[in-house]
Enzyme design. Structure first.
Site, PDB file in Angstrom:
ATOM      1  N   GLU A 205      51.488 -31.818 -48.046  1.00 48.28           N
ATOM      2  CA  GLU A 205      52.505 -30.835 -47.647  1.00 48.28           C
ATOM      3  C   GLU A 205      51.755 -29.625 -47.124  1.00 48.28           C
ATOM      4  O   GLU A 205      51.084 -28.933 -47.880  1.00 48.28           O
ATOM      5  CB  GLU A 205      53.394 -30.476 -48.842  1.00 48.28           C
ATOM      6  CG  GLU A 205      54.671 -29.758 -48.435  1.00 48.28           C
ATOM      7  CD  GLU A 205      54.527 -28.252 -48.420  1.00 48.28           C
ATOM      8  OE1 GLU A 205      54.244 -27.693 -47.333  1.00 48.28           O
ATOM      9  OE2 GLU A 205      54.682 -27.640 -49.481  1.00 48.28           O
TER      10      GLU A 205
ATOM     11  N   CYS B  65      56.222 -21.953 -47.806  1.00 53.18           N
ATOM     12  CA  CYS B  65      56.025 -22.909 -46.715  1.00 53.18           C
ATOM     13  C   CYS B  65      57.321 -23.181 -45.966  1.00 53.18           C
ATOM     14  O   CYS B  65      57.322 -23.314 -44.747  1.00 53.18           O
ATOM     15  CB  CYS B  65      55.455 -24.215 -47.260  1.00 53.18           C
ATOM     16  SG  CYS B  65      53.838 -24.043 -48.032  1.00 53.18           S
TER      17      CYS B  65
END
Length: 448
Positions: free
Chosen positions: A232, A266
């Protein structure tokens, strides 16, 4: 100075240093994890492992104040956000504890030909290395450790060097919950040691949340040694506004989506794409709200993080963008701001700005809004605001991202899969798809 140290971003004070692990300590950790994989994971059942994970959830809540204060010191997270992170981490562990047996149950397969039966039996995959970031020190670990410990995969955990105190606090929680030696092991490893751990024959896979550069380095080592990887790697999520009956409410959500964790998330909304007829009003209201948000804002995670963002913003302005800002940077405290006029030849057009600065784009149509949204190397999350349900479905289908949230922000849940496409990485965490990443899906075919 040790690689692992708590440096208060608000003051720059080095609060405490932690020694980086020796190679001998890394070997002890690997041996313990391998023994747990061989013994503990094979002599316990899912319900027994889930009970330990449930206790981890309880300990998070019992120690919420202490855990929250720790990450305020380490990376400057606002206290309310820190307490929320601890609570969400507890919810993730509880979700897997409550649902692991069902998620890991045998799955019958209907045979096309022949007699007998067939099924998929889910079992442990092996020792895993988790490489975690600084921005969510508990939440990221919960996403990785909770499901894998239910499966029976022992976990080696390398946290970010600026989060050694929270890493130690988590080790105490897993120890106090009753996990045996080697099931969960915190390692203050260097990058070279992490590469050696990935290469070690006793390690079956690795999960990383971090930068593109870190992801590429980890994937390279893992690929060379045939290890499975989940990555990720961040994003530059679009927030598309196509229509609304309440612009003020949308602006409020837009600010929340950008400023979560002081903009250091994020999947925060970072690029705001607004249709022509709403653009001017949105920019006026949104800019005012973003600049007002500066009052009482927390510092970024470090002075170095603030300096990197400052360089990006300065370069964007030098290349033709306009900046509305709440002031000047003071150490790790970064002024909130809004960039407009960012064109496709500006570096900021395709960069991720990790902090309290938003970029707003004008779109002439739904089609242009989608084109701008997809014109990025990232593909993590996205947000669509419209009062037209058919348009919402159409645009959600057209966006290149792992997640789409319609008419809402901050809607993550333990049961909802998290992950992206393109340079945002691959694989999923959370929900049923998260627990499926590191499982041996063993086929058992029986003839009567």
């Amino acid at each position: 100075m040790s690689d692992y140290a708590v440096t208060d971003p608000a003051t720059g004070e080095v609060v405490r240093e932690y020694p980086t692990a020796t190679d001998a300590e890394i070997e002890v950790a690997l041996a313990a994890a391998a023994a747990a994989s061989r013994d503990w994971s094979r002599t316990t059942i899912v319900a027994q492992r889930a009970a330990l994970v449930r206790r981890v959830a309880e300990l998070h809540l019992e120690r919420q104040g202490e855990l929250a204060a720790t990450i305020v010191r380490e990376m400057g997270k606002p206290l309310q956000d820190a307490r929320g992170e601890v609570a969400f981490s507890a919810a993730i562990h509880a979700y897997y504890a409550d649902n692991a047996e069902a998620l890991l149950a045998d799955e019958p397969i209907a045979l096309l030909h022949g007699e007998g039966d067939a099924l998929i039996r889910k079992s442990s995959y092996g020792v895993l290395l988790g490489i975690m970031p600084w921005n969510f020190p508990y939440y990221q670990v919960a996403r990785f450790a909770g499901p894998n410990l239910c499966i029976g995969n022992p976990v080696l955990l390398k946290h970010a060097p600026q989060c050694p105190e929270s890493a130690a606090a988590l080790q105490r929680i897993f120890d106090d919950a009753g996990f045996p030696a080697g099931a969960y092991v915190n390692v203050y490893a260097s990058n070279d040691q992490a590469a050696a751990i990935i290469a070690d024959h006793r390690v079956a896979g690795v999960s990383l949340t971090g930068s593109q550069r870190a992801g590429a380095a980890v994937a390279e080592v893992a690929g060379r040694h045939l290890k499975k990887v989940v990555l990720e790697l961040g994003g530059s999520d679009p927030f598309i506004l196509l229509s609304t009956d309440d612009l003020d409410a949308v602006v409020e959500q837009a600010v929340a989506a950008r400023m979560d964790n002081t903009g250091q998330s994020c999947n925060a909304a970072k690029r705001f794409i607004v249709v022509d007829d709403l653009y001017d009003a949105f920019v006026e209201k949104f800019t005012a709200a973003v600049l007002a948000y500066a009052e009482g804002i927390a510092p970024l995670s470090s002075v170095a993080a603030a300096e990197r963002l400052q360089e990006q913003v300065d370069r964007a302005v030098a290349q033709g963008a306009s900046l509305a800002s709440s002031g000047a940077r003071r150490g790790a405290f970064f002024p909130t701001g809004v960039l407009t006029g960012v064109t496709a030849d500006n570096d900021a057009y395709r960069e991720e700005l990790f902090g309290p600065v938003a970029t707003v784009f004008r779109a002439a149509s739904e089609q242009e809004a989608v084109a701008i949204a997809n014109d990025t190397p990232f593909g993590l999350g996205s947000y669509v605001f419209t009062s037209d349900a058919e348009q919402a479905a159409r645009v959600a289908d057209a966006i290149d991202a792992g997640m789409v949230f319609v008419n809402g922000v901050l809607l993550d849940g333990a049961e909802l899969p998290f992950g992206g496409v393109k340079r945002s990485g691959f694989g999923r965490e959370l929900g049923r798809y998260g627990i499926d990443e590191f499982v041996n899906k063993k086929l058992i075919r029986t003839v009567s």
